[in-house]
Write a protein that holds these residues in place. Sequence first.
Motif, PDB file in Angstrom:
ATOM      1  N   GLY A   1       0.837  -2.240 -10.800  1.00 52.73           N
ATOM      2  CA  GLY A   1       0.464  -1.987  -9.408  1.00 52.73           C
ATOM      3  C   GLY A   1       1.167  -2.822  -8.365  1.00 52.73           C
ATOM      4  N   PRO A   2       1.061  -4.158  -8.412  1.00 53.57           N
ATOM      5  CA  PRO A   2       1.680  -4.965  -7.354  1.00 53.57           C
ATOM      6  C   PRO A   2       3.200  -4.782  -7.266  1.00 53.57           C
ATOM      7  N   ALA A   3       3.885  -4.807  -8.394  1.00 52.28           N
ATOM      8  CA  ALA A   3       5.347  -4.642  -8.381  1.00 52.28           C
ATOM      9  C   ALA A   3       5.718  -3.225  -7.952  1.00 52.28           C
ATOM     10  N   LEU A   4       4.944  -2.240  -8.392  1.00 49.76           N
ATOM     11  CA  LEU A   4       5.215  -0.847  -8.011  1.00 49.76           C
ATOM     12  C   LEU A   4       5.084  -0.677  -6.502  1.00 49.76           C
ATOM     13  N   ALA A   5       4.033  -1.251  -5.929  1.00 51.63           N
ATOM     14  CA  ALA A   5       3.837  -1.153  -4.479  1.00 51.63           C
ATOM     15  C   ALA A   5       4.982  -1.821  -3.726  1.00 51.63           C
ATOM     16  N   GLU A   6       5.424  -2.971  -4.205  1.00 49.96           N
ATOM     17  CA  GLU A   6       6.506  -3.703  -3.539  1.00 49.96           C
ATOM     18  C   GLU A   6       7.826  -2.932  -3.578  1.00 49.96           C
ATOM     19  N   VAL A   7       8.182  -2.413  -4.738  1.00 46.78           N
ATOM     20  CA  VAL A   7       9.442  -1.672  -4.861  1.00 46.78           C
ATOM     21  C   VAL A   7       9.345  -0.332  -4.124  1.00 46.78           C
ATOM     22  N   ALA A   8       8.185   0.303  -4.164  1.00 46.90           N
ATOM     23  CA  ALA A   8       8.006   1.569  -3.439  1.00 46.90           C
ATOM     24  C   ALA A   8       8.232   1.352  -1.947  1.00 46.90           C
ATOM     25  N   TRP A   9       7.714   0.256  -1.414  1.00 51.21           N
ATOM     26  CA  TRP A   9       7.929  -0.048   0.003  1.00 51.21           C
ATOM     27  C   TRP A   9       9.419  -0.268   0.264  1.00 51.21           C
ATOM     28  N   GLU A  10      10.065  -1.035  -0.630  1.00 49.06           N
ATOM     29  CA  GLU A  10      11.500  -1.314  -0.486  1.00 49.06           C
ATOM     30  C   GLU A  10      12.323  -0.025  -0.497  1.00 49.06           C
ATOM     31  N   TYR A  11      11.960   0.915  -1.379  1.00 44.53           N
ATOM     32  CA  TYR A  11      12.701   2.175  -1.517  1.00 44.53           C
ATOM     33  C   TYR A  11      12.274   3.234  -0.509  1.00 44.53           C
ATOM     34  N   GLY A  12      11.181   2.993   0.214  1.00 43.06           N
ATOM     35  CA  GLY A  12      10.685   4.003   1.152  1.00 43.06           C
ATOM     36  C   GLY A  12      10.057   5.190   0.453  1.00 43.06           C
ATOM     37  N   VAL A  13       9.422   4.933  -0.687  1.00 39.33           N
ATOM     38  CA  VAL A  13       8.784   5.987  -1.474  1.00 39.33           C
ATOM     39  C   VAL A  13       7.270   5.860  -1.315  1.00 39.33           C
ATOM     40  N   PRO A  14       6.586   6.926  -0.908  1.00 37.45           N
ATOM     41  CA  PRO A  14       5.136   6.838  -0.757  1.00 37.45           C
ATOM     42  C   PRO A  14       4.457   6.750  -2.120  1.00 37.45           C
ATOM     43  N   VAL A  15       3.573   5.751  -2.266  1.00 42.38           N
ATOM     44  CA  VAL A  15       2.832   5.583  -3.518  1.00 42.38           C
ATOM     45  C   VAL A  15       1.371   5.325  -3.166  1.00 42.38           C
ATOM     46  N   ASP A  16       0.477   6.044  -3.815  1.00 39.74           N
ATOM     47  CA  ASP A  16      -0.967   5.847  -3.643  1.00 39.74           C
ATOM     48  C   ASP A  16      -1.483   5.252  -4.948  1.00 39.74           C
ATOM     49  N   LEU A  17      -1.917   4.007  -4.915  1.00 42.68           N
ATOM     50  CA  LEU A  17      -2.379   3.333  -6.128  1.00 42.68           C
ATOM     51  C   LEU A  17      -3.873   3.516  -6.366  1.00 42.68           C
ATOM     52  N   ALA A  18      -4.486   4.420  -5.643  1.00 40.59           N
ATOM     53  CA  ALA A  18      -5.932   4.643  -5.815  1.00 40.59           C
ATOM     54  C   ALA A  18      -6.249   5.175  -7.204  1.00 40.59           C
TER      55      ALA A  18
END
Length: 79
Positions: free
Chosen positions: A62-79
């Motif tokens: 979760g935390p790393a996925l959210a960070e890289v998703a933000w960096e790449y501009g990819v929307p991710v919902d971790l709900a």
Amino acid sequence: LGERAGERYADPAAPAPDITAQVYSDREGEIRGTLGRVKHLLRLGVRAEEIVLVARREADYGPALAEVAWEYGVPVDLA
């Protein structure tokens, strides 16, 4: 697709579904490679709502996925 993959696992003579697999040397590479593929799909016109990422344990990714998703501009919902 999941049902066909299960059939193939249970019966090697069953028709093979179109499945690909990727191997990464570490978790960061896995996350970056996966989100890179997601970004490519989005650019091809696939809607974000049609893409699902599955991880064994959200706490591990979760935390790393959210960070890289933000960096790449990819929307991710971790709900």
